[in-house]
Design an enzyme around this catalytic site. Structure first.
Site, PDB file in Angstrom:
ATOM      1  N   GLU A   1      -6.649   9.632  -3.663  1.00 18.55           N
ATOM      2  CA  GLU A   1      -6.525   9.570  -2.378  1.00 18.55           C
ATOM      3  C   GLU A   1      -5.201   8.681  -3.410  1.00 18.55           C
ATOM      4  OE1 GLU A   1      -6.753  10.617   0.558  1.00 18.55           O
ATOM      5  OE2 GLU A   1      -8.437  11.702   0.242  1.00 18.55           O
TER       6      GLU A   1
ATOM      7  N   CYS B   1      -1.304   2.267   2.412  1.00 19.36           N
ATOM      8  CA  CYS B   1      -1.133   3.148   1.621  1.00 19.36           C
ATOM      9  C   CYS B   1      -0.189   3.663   2.584  1.00 19.36           C
ATOM     10  CB  CYS B   1      -2.289   4.571   1.008  1.00 19.36           C
ATOM     11  SG  CYS B   1      -3.458   4.739   1.997  1.00 19.36           S
TER      12      CYS B   1
END
Length: 420
Positions: free
Chosen positions: A210, A244
């Site tokens: 990720e 993010c």
């Protein structure tokens, strides 16, 4: 035998006992975890506040409230997910009954980031435990108070042979990566993601990575500018932009850009006051190194609002920057902080020239009342996940996979996707 090898050996023995696959055993552990998160809400928040002054409400919605929801979702569906799936047989093997069986990988290594240090550590652990694995969790050393708190909470629920928390920094992570794992789950930066992938490749270990990216947010001339600005300010400056999937830059239609900027300024003041440094709702940059990285990005830029910082407190104000050059420090990579560049476009070709100059992003956002425009952008660009007329909210739905594509990540998790 080294300490880590002994821990891994004990986990392999525990896994082979079959106990980790017992649905009742798994559910009991997840219920205990849920209870512990609820009981320790103040303890969790105190640790997050010590690490980077995360506000209490932000901590609730983004760190532990979302985990309670995820555990409930897993508990509700785990029995169904774990059952063998019957599929139609083919003429070649008729008559027969054909099934797909799910099985756990075994020893799972989870390496967590610092930006949501509790949630992004515990969420993949929930998936790994639910699927019947053992886990070694490595929290981020950057948020040390949260890392200590995580170890304290989890050791009261799990035996080390089931789930072990390894504290430390790069040396400890390096040692962990030298061991042979059955699965590695990593959340963090692209450069470190490459290191993880190389280490995993030695043993052909499957990975979920990720990562991140330069997430575009496209705003056309049809929108409600006040509502759009409110949602952009929330999505960008939550966690001081250290997210993010936060919008990395705005591409606004040139006809509404000036008005949008005015509304953004208004919403920043509404959210954090005239002086966000004294706001109880605004967190800090995680450390001096990242603050220095961010302030360097502001050199030779036209700042529309904010830009001021305080090195003694790792503070950087919510900041808007006007039309930075595409080859500037600010636009060369993911910002990961409370700086929002506002660029403009005239045609879809302008959008394409900017969006496609970067790698495939983790997040993608479109603000428009024109469904055809929204659909054309969604079809045209590759990205991990996104939203129309909002930002980041897709992460809150455990029925949606969360993950990247290309440089923004490999694989996905949350809910059934995490179980798989």
């Amino acid at each position: 035998m080294s300490r880590l090898k002994k821990i891994l050996e004990n986990q392999n023995v525990f896994f082979e006992s079959g106990k980790t696959r017992d649905i009742n055993f798994i559910k009991n552990k997840l219920k205990l975890l849920k209870k512990s998160i609820i009981v320790n809400e103040d303890v969790i928040h105190q640790a997050l506040y010590k690490d980077f002054k995360k506000p209490k409400f932000e901590a609730y919605i983004s760190e532990f409230g979302i985990l309670i929801s995820e555990i409930d979702h897993v508990l509700k569906n785990l029995s169904k997910w774990s059952k063998p799936k019957r599929v139609r047989s083919s003429k070649l093997n008729f008559p027969s009954k054909d099934y797909i069986y799910s099985e756990p990988y075994g020893a799972v290594l989870v390496i967590a980031p610092w930006n949501y240090p509790f949630q992004l550590a515990i969420s993949p652990v929930i998936s790994a435990i639910a699927a019947g694995n053992t886990v070694v969790l490595k929290p981020s050393e950057v948020t040390i108070h949260t890392a200590d708190m995580i170890k304290s909470i989890l050791k009261d629920i799990f035996e080390e042979s089931h789930l072990y928390v390894e504290l430390g920094g790069v040396p400890e992570t390096t040692l962990l990566l030298k061991e042979r794992w059955d699965y590695i789950f990593f959340t963090g930066s692209v450069p470190v993601g490459r290191i993880i992938a190389k280490a995993a490749a030695v043993n052909l270990t499957p990975v979920t990575l990720e990562l991140g990216g330069k997430n575009p947010c496209i705003v056309d001339e049809t929108v409600d500018l006040k509502l759009t600005a409110k949602r952009l300010v929330w999505g960008k400056f939550l966690n001081a932009g250290q997210t993010c999937i936060a919008p990395d830059y705005i591409l606004a239609n040139n006809r509404i850009k000036a008005d949008l900027v005015q509304h953004l300024k208004t919403e920043i003041f509404k959210a954090y006051g005239e002086n966000p440094e004294i706001s109880a709702n605004y967190p800090r940059i995680v450390n001096a190194k990242n603050l220095q990285r961010l302030t360097a990005m502001l050199e030779d830029t036209e700042i529309l609002v904010g830009g001021n910082s305080n090195t003694s407190d790792n503070y950087l104000a919510p900041t808007l920057v006007n039309n930075p050059k595409l080859d500037s420090k600010l636009m060369e990579g993911e910002i990961f902080g409370p700086i929002l560049p506002v660029l403009d476009y005239q045609t879809e070709k302008d959008i394409e020239s900017i969006v496609k100059s970067y790698e495939k992003p983790l997040g993608f956002y479109v603000f428009s009342k024109n469904k055809a425009f929204c659909n054309s952008l969604i079809q045209k660009y590759s990205f991990g996940g996104g939203a129309v007329n909002d930002t980041m909210i897709h992460f809150g739905n455990p029925r949606l996979p969360f993950g990247g594509v290309g440089e923004s990540g490999i694989g996905a998790y949350r809910g059934h996707f995490g179980y798989e």
